[in-house]
Design an enzyme around this catalytic site. Sequence first.
Site, PDB file in Angstrom:
ATOM      1  N   GLY A   1      12.748  31.347  45.107  1.00 51.39           N
ATOM      2  CA  GLY A   1      13.657  29.957  44.650  1.00 51.39           C
ATOM      3  C   GLY A   1      13.131  28.776  45.572  1.00 51.39           C
TER       4      GLY A   1
ATOM      5  N   GLU B   1      -3.737  28.077  28.101  1.00 48.04           N
ATOM      6  CA  GLU B   1      -2.838  28.727  29.158  1.00 48.04           C
ATOM      7  C   GLU B   1      -4.057  29.633  29.577  1.00 48.04           C
ATOM      8  OE1 GLU B   1       0.481  30.491  27.386  1.00 48.04           O
ATOM      9  OE2 GLU B   1       1.671  30.250  29.000  1.00 48.04           O
TER      10      GLU B   1
ATOM     11  N   LYS C   1       4.887  33.870  35.176  1.00 46.91           N
ATOM     12  CA  LYS C   1       5.650  34.376  34.008  1.00 46.91           C
ATOM     13  C   LYS C   1       7.068  33.934  33.838  1.00 46.91           C
ATOM     14  CE  LYS C   1       5.904  37.091  30.622  1.00 46.91           C
ATOM     15  NZ  LYS C   1       5.299  36.397  28.992  1.00 46.91           N
TER      16      LYS C   1
ATOM     17  N   TRP D   1       4.403  32.777  44.390  1.00 50.37           N
ATOM     18  CA  TRP D   1       3.813  31.421  43.681  1.00 50.37           C
ATOM     19  C   TRP D   1       4.201  30.141  44.324  1.00 50.37           C
ATOM     20  CZ3 TRP D   1       5.976  27.077  41.089  1.00 50.37           C
ATOM     21  CH2 TRP D   1       4.781  26.541  39.999  1.00 50.37           C
TER      22      TRP D   1
END
Length: 614
Positions: A105, A494, A609, A78
């Site tokens: 991260g 969404e 998610k 992502w």
Amino acid sequence: MCGIVGCASSNGPASGMLVEALKRLEYRGYDSAGVAILDPDSADPIHTVREVGKIRNLEAKLAGVEIRGRTGIGHTRWATHGRPSQENAHPHRDPTGAVVVVHNGIIENYLEIRRRLADQGAEFSSETDSEVIAHLIARNYDGDLAAAVRTSVRELAGAYAIAAIHKSEPDLVVGARQDSPLVVGIGDTSNYLASDVPALLPWTNQVLYLEDGQVVAVRPESVAVTDQDGNPVPGEVVEINWSPEQAEKGGFPHFMLKEIHEQPTTVSDALLGRLAVDDSEVVLDGLGLDADGLRNISRIALVACGTSWHAAQVGKFYLEQFARIDVTVEYASEFIYRDPVLDGNTLCIGISQSGETADTRAAMRRAKDEFDCHVLTICNVAGSSMAREADGVVLTHAGPEIGVASTKAFTGQLVCLLLFAVRLGQVRGTIPAETTRELCRGLRGLPQELEKVLRTSDAVKAVAEEYYESRDFLYIGRGVNYPIALEGALKLKEISYIHAEGYPAGEMKHGPIALIDDGMPILAIATQGRTYGTIAGNVEEARARGGKIIALVTPGDDRVAAAADQVLVVPRVHEALTPIVNIVPLQLLAYWTAVSRGTDVDQPRNLAKTVTVQ
Ligand code: AGP
């Protein structure tokens, strides 16, 4: 965000396992993916394959390529730094190709490190923050990968879960974590790493949760955890009672639809062992507070994000009504930067499906460290960071939730918030015994009522087919169902990308009514309860201005039904339980609308998610 996996196996190639495990983590990010596999018999021992888009693209690229190595790492991304592209896809390597890493991260000081290394002649092949990690590990490597990782992570500021391999240590994957989740899976002849438990369920249900600051060396026959100084740390292996099937679609076309349909079961699981047999009280273990401790609480701060924040808004109603206590609801991302007035008698409750959301975790930590609050979490993942860091835990028991749009976890949160409010009301003496009995009885009957709602799925689908081309949607509700209007609107935007707003119906006249023109769909939550009369009036006003009314009503309704273009009927339940029943048709409406629009229901654009970055 981003999912990472690792595997050190003594039987069979790693590539199949890595791709399968990545698919189970795809909900964490899906703009590109890659694997790196160590094959010591090959001339170039680390074989890296990366591809833009979903994991099926990576799988297609891997098809027909024989990679025999049994140790490897994988990543589904992502994007945070650098657009989705092959160069920015993980794994990343140092310029010599000796070290390969995957990272989840954000490395906050990556520019500083990158500039320093560039000044020393290093060349970078991606725009990511992650690539510097491979460079650092390669520079610090002196025959011991775990030691090189320990030294390297000292230089990193920010959040990371890392898995690394080195071409000279063919049976080893090293993992490290700080503020991003990482679990170690313990198998018989293989051991694993993953961002989340569902990725590992086909291979093992024995896991060890890595703590912040720890580094793990994973080999086929051993797992060794150390702190950042290299001191061995005894890790606790826990058995997970989720089955691999729970993390599969089970015949449904999408995880979201499966998870919507699981709600009668998950609600019943959330109640298991928590209602006295005679319905006279609620029993909640694991709060970390006895009855005196609960009595000493003078106020409650609920912190959460997204759907969990909507659950908190409903929870505020429950706690005020049944426990007569002052409650604030905070967006965790705002709470971190405000000057809240809390003290040691404040109970802070962090609500989260994943138990990993960075903002909620940070808010809970702040409540504990700065204000000395007792911190409780209502969360769905036993062993998650929040479950381990909080003073008390109430598990929602919804099972793994894979669809990016949260559904069954939300209804589980509402059940747990209601149970907690009743429990608190009991010890504070603010809830009449008869009300407790009514609520307990109502909760027991809830799974059957939810079954009835699910049977209206075709009616909801017909409504979706009527309005799926709309540009905007309004959702209105009042009282305890106002947060359900917010949640219904969030679900729709969404997954269908239709602009949708949730409003307290009474606010319409103060501005939003100007939006209504001919044909604008307005979903009105008008089930029986103390706000019925006023919302019926709001529906009539919207109708008079050309709005198309889709009304959620209880059986026998005539007033709102008469003003509505479409009516969805839900069973009559105790008013406190209406949010749990009313949200289900709204979940279905969002689902069927997205299906009609042909969007990617389980993995909507730009979302992930689990949001482990702030
Ligand atoms: C829900 O549909 C969303 N995808 C999102 O708002 C989510 O609820 C939010 O990110 C919080 O996640 P958590 O419950 O895991 O903390």
